[in-house]
Design an enzyme around this catalytic site. Structure first.
Site, mmCIF file in Angstrom:
data_model
loop_
_atom_site.group_PDB
_atom_site.id
_atom_site.type_symbol
_atom_site.label_atom_id
_atom_site.label_comp_id
_atom_site.label_asym_id
_atom_site.label_seq_id
_atom_site.Cartn_x
_atom_site.Cartn_y
_atom_site.Cartn_z
ATOM 1 N N LYS A 1 -0.051 11.887 5.092
ATOM 2 C CA LYS A 1 0.249 11.013 6.526
ATOM 3 C C LYS A 1 0.764 10.049 5.527
ATOM 4 O O LYS A 1 2.176 9.387 5.379
ATOM 5 C CB LYS A 1 -1.177 11.131 6.512
ATOM 6 C CG LYS A 1 -0.723 9.520 7.872
ATOM 7 C CD LYS A 1 -1.207 7.779 7.501
ATOM 8 C CE LYS A 1 -2.904 8.198 6.936
ATOM 9 N NZ LYS A 1 -2.971 6.789 6.522
ATOM 10 N N LYS B 1 1.410 -0.817 -0.048
ATOM 11 C CA LYS B 1 0.117 0.351 -0.026
ATOM 12 C C LYS B 1 0.738 0.757 -0.317
ATOM 13 O O LYS B 1 0.695 2.242 -0.486
ATOM 14 C CB LYS B 1 -0.889 -0.445 1.246
ATOM 15 C CG LYS B 1 -1.744 1.233 1.415
ATOM 16 C CD LYS B 1 -2.882 1.257 0.167
ATOM 17 C CE LYS B 1 -3.825 2.504 0.563
ATOM 18 N NZ LYS B 1 -4.507 2.573 1.101
#
Lengths: 295, 295
Positions: free
Chosen positions: A239, A171
């Site tokens: 983030k 990811k």
């Protein structure tokens, strides 16, 4: 019919939970803010008042929350998943968090009698609504096969990529490619507009060649129209790029384009675009090029 | 049946010319080095000994050569296209060259009694062989419509993007996106390998999500295997990124990722990878990360 607890009913979690209900599962949802729970109940789900209540009877516990500390908060403590889920239940974390945190939490889950998978997703809100997400899974193969039939209600491409934490590693790479591609498309669009090219025609022909990508297919048209409703917020992608850059650094992998993309995403956030869709990187390129609304 | 002259029978030009023959056209080919002409004749085309001979009877003149000076050399002078093509013939340049040169040559073609289109292509050698190229066209709409039925033998996505030179501008953007995407995929693969992730599984799941792109589909598997036969050479992509960066600079458009990608492509060339496929950017990322064959 599988009994599922779904924790985190946000932009991604809510449509995913709804698709599980549609597939005939018994789904009990929990969200920190109550209105999302109410929307889920309206869609045919059951609502819980706490994590503990949600997970008490579940065979499967799904979590979909924004960041590493949010996952830790949901699984730990007296009211958490680990203390309240049934022995032998499977915890699947769809959240995008740090791979090392994911590994540590999987170990803690095992110690608490649960089996764990990290299963972050890609495909955005559209993919969540259509049940067509790409799911990258880290964990034991037999657990993946056990939950695969349920995951098919939310995902189209469901692939085990390795042991615990591997899903998060993939990811991270996904977020690197997505952010970088948005920036490449943004630079291209500003370049084409500067030369007076028909951008709609250009997007079509670019999408048909070796430059073809999902950002051109799904986001370029709305970028040209300056539609930046999230979707996926710049704050969250910022983030995620923090995860990528620090994980790459720890492994000694040099990612020049990834690092610059992270800087650009950070600049967009400082500029005040944090709550816009990540495709709003276009605004920054326009401003740098003296073509922005504030230029 | 249209009478076509095809000048430049290289990696891209030869399969394109063959597809035109397959579609039933009378195609006469010319190439600076003779063996390519012989291969074309074996495939059912006719061969010419000079540009002048190739274009003398043609309704359509196609050129597919490496760079701006090559196009100028082919169209200019006593033996060139402009001096020898029939009045009213259409010249379609498939080459990737500087947009400003393309505009100037289109004007010169008009002055010589020809009509001109800039029509660079994307899709690589595979797209050329399959007749599935993406063709981005600059020029007058009626000329585009006149040649479209012929172009359908070599391309699948055929789009007019604006007046003369616009095709080259879009191709410049195309080359920016392609090079940047290769680099993003390269950084991701090295990152995944460093963490011991199953890269084949990762490529599948990345291709299914928002990170999905044509490089993951067509090149990532061969990158993992270190197969870098061109395809499209780093030397040529380096030339194209020079076009992009200078055209962006002239228009005052800031392209940070494009500029860094151009630097990286240049570094790969200095490293001696100029004759490898552009996906060999992977080698540079591996070496920078201490994971290369020479590390």
């Amino acid at each position: 019919m599988t009994s599922i607890a779904f924790i985190g009913l946000g932009i991604m979690g809510l449509p995913m939970a709804k698709n599980l209900v549609q597939a005939g599962h018994d789904v009990i949802g929990f969200n920190r803010s109550r209105p999302a729970v109410d929307r889920f109940v309206e869609a045919g789900g059951r609502g819980a008042d706490s994590v503990a209540q949600a997970v008490a009877e579940a065979d499967l516990v799904f979590t979909m929350v924004p960041d590493s500390p949010d996952v830790e908060a949901v699984v730990s403590g007296e009211d958490g998943v680990f203390a309240n889920a049934r022995d032998g239940a499977v915890w699947v974390d769809f959240s995008t968090i740090r791979p090392d945190v994911s590994v540590r939490l999987a170990e803690a889950a095992n110690a608490a009698g649960l089996r764990a998978l990290d299963a972050p997703v890609s495909g955005g809100e559209a993919g969540a609504i259509e049940g067509a997400l790409s799911i990258m899974i880290g964990g034991d193969e037999d657990v993946v096969e056990q939950v695969r039939p349920v995951l098919e209600a939310v995902g189209k491409t469901i692939v085990r990529v390795g042991p615990a934490g591997s899903g998060q590693t993939v990811k991270a790479a996904n977020q690197l490619i997505v952010a970088g591609t948005i920036q490449l498309v943004a630079e291209s669009l500003v370049f084409l507009e500067a030369y007076g090219v028909d951008t709609t025609a250009a997007i079509e022909v670019l999408a048909g060649g070796l430059a073809g990508n999902r950002i051109l297919d799904r986001k370029a048209a709305s970028m040209v129209k300056h539609e930046f409703e999230p979707g996926f917020r710049i704050d969250l992608h910022h983030k995620d790029l923090g995860i990528v850059t620090s994980a790459a650094r720890e492994a000694g992998v040099v990612i020049p384009l990834g690092a610059l993309t992270a800087q650009i995403m950070g600049a967009a956030r400082q500029k005040g675009y944090g709550s816009l869709d990540h495709s709003a990187l276009l605004l920054l390129v326009e401003e740098l090029s003296g073509r922005g609304s504030d230029a």
